[in-house]
Design an enzyme around this catalytic site. Structure first.
Site, short mmCIF file in Angstrom:
data_model
loop_
_atom_site.label_atom_id
_atom_site.label_comp_id
_atom_site.label_asym_id
_atom_site.label_seq_id
_atom_site.Cartn_x
_atom_site.Cartn_y
_atom_site.Cartn_z
N ASP A 39 0.95 -1.26 -0.01
CA ASP A 39 0.10 -0.03 -0.06
C ASP A 39 0.87 1.18 -0.09
OD1 ASP A 39 -2.31 1.59 0.52
OD2 ASP A 39 -1.69 1.78 2.62
N VAL A 40 0.32 2.46 -0.33
CA VAL A 40 1.20 3.63 -0.35
C VAL A 40 0.78 4.56 0.83
CG1 VAL A 40 1.86 5.51 -1.76
CG2 VAL A 40 1.49 3.51 -3.06
N ASP A 41 -0.20 5.08 0.70
CA ASP A 41 -0.44 6.23 1.72
C ASP A 41 -0.59 5.40 3.05
OD1 ASP A 41 -1.02 8.18 -0.04
OD2 ASP A 41 -3.07 7.30 -0.28
N GLY A 130 -5.03 5.69 -4.36
CA GLY A 130 -4.63 6.87 -4.50
C GLY A 130 -4.48 7.15 -5.91
#
Length: 278
Positions: A39-41, A130
């Site tokens: 995941d990024v955020d 996102g």
């Protein structure tokens, strides 16, 4: 950028690992034909891109209210995404200016983790709800190919004004990360896929991911702690488990926490840990 039209491969039965060492061995022995999805955020980066962009555009509070409504179950992910973007109306120019004015804040240890996985020939993917235009620079910084980014694509008209988002992307819908991981598993013919993230949508990606590791280095979410196989507070914990000495010892000491015992672990039956050594 990968597209949708993805279906699950539900033909492989699942089993529940009963020992902590099984999960540790799976992670410590990752190699070619395996993959890790990040995941990024609040996982790869320290903040939340959509919230930061909303603040930058002067509509932070309004967007936050929509987010809270979505978390309360009042709307699905795609509807919430649409409403937030309709409030923000980001132009191509404003997005590019946001990127120039805001330095990238990678979570400590993530670069080392990605480098270690790449040395083992493990494919690394970024899977996010996102925006692709904000996440591709993250991928480039980490040495992750752009085609390994699964995220939402903003659309602009010829003058650069906001024109919606690509609703064919799996990450634009509820349960989309599971669809993305399913596509990753099929496209790369990966034996094992591990999902790492801080949120409930990351937990939803397992299955088809073989395991879900919850990450609390930036934000701690109790729901994620209960749903994941293991919970870590730093990427260094995962890097240490990938070290040569730990790879040969599935019972090595680690700061990972075994989560709720009733959680449904998701490894493919028949792909047992012992077979990984052969």
């Amino acid at each position: 950028m990968p597209s949708s039209g993805i279906t699950f491969n539900r033909n492989k039965p699942l089993f529940l690992p009963k020992q902590r060492s099984e999960v540790m061995t799976l992670w410590s022995k990752l190699g070619p034909r395996d993959a890790v999805c990040l995941d990024v955020d609040s996982t790869v980066v320290m903040g939340e891109f959509i919230d930061e962009l909303a603040e930058y555009l002067g509509v932070g509070e309004k967007v936050q209210q929509v987010t809270l409504n979505a978390m309360g179950g009042n709307m699905n992910f795609r509807t919430a995404l649409r409403e937030r973007l309709n409030i923000m109306k980001p132009t191509l120019e404003s997005v590019e200016k946001f990127k120039r004015d805001n330095s990238l804040r990678l979570t400590p240890g993530v670069q080392s983790l990605v480098e270690t996985l790449h040395k083992r020939k493990v494919e690394v993917y970024l899977v996010s709800g996102g925006f692709e235009s904000l996440i591709v620079p993250v991928a480039k910084t980490l040495g992750i190919p752009e085609e390994n980014v699964f995220a939402n694509r903003l659309l602009f008209n010829s003058s650069g004004a906001y024109a919606g988002f690509d609703e064919t992307e799996p990450t634009s819908m509820s349960g989309g990360k599971a669809l993305a991981v399913s596509a990753i598993k099929e496209r790369g013919e990966h034996n094992f896929v591990v999902m790492i993230g801080d949120g409930a949508t990351d937990a939803e990606a397992c299955p088809p991911a073989n395991a879900f590791i919850g990450f609390g280095g930036n934000v701690t979410r109790e729901l994620v702690r209960k749903k994941c196989h293991y919970y870590v507070h730093s990427f260094e914990e995962l890097v240490q488990l990938l070290s040569p000495s730990n790879s040969n010892n599935s019972r090595c000491s680690t700061a990972m926490e075994l989560s709720h015992p009733s959680v449904h672990h998701c490894y493919d039956k028949g792909l047992t840990i012992s077979n990984r050594d052969s």
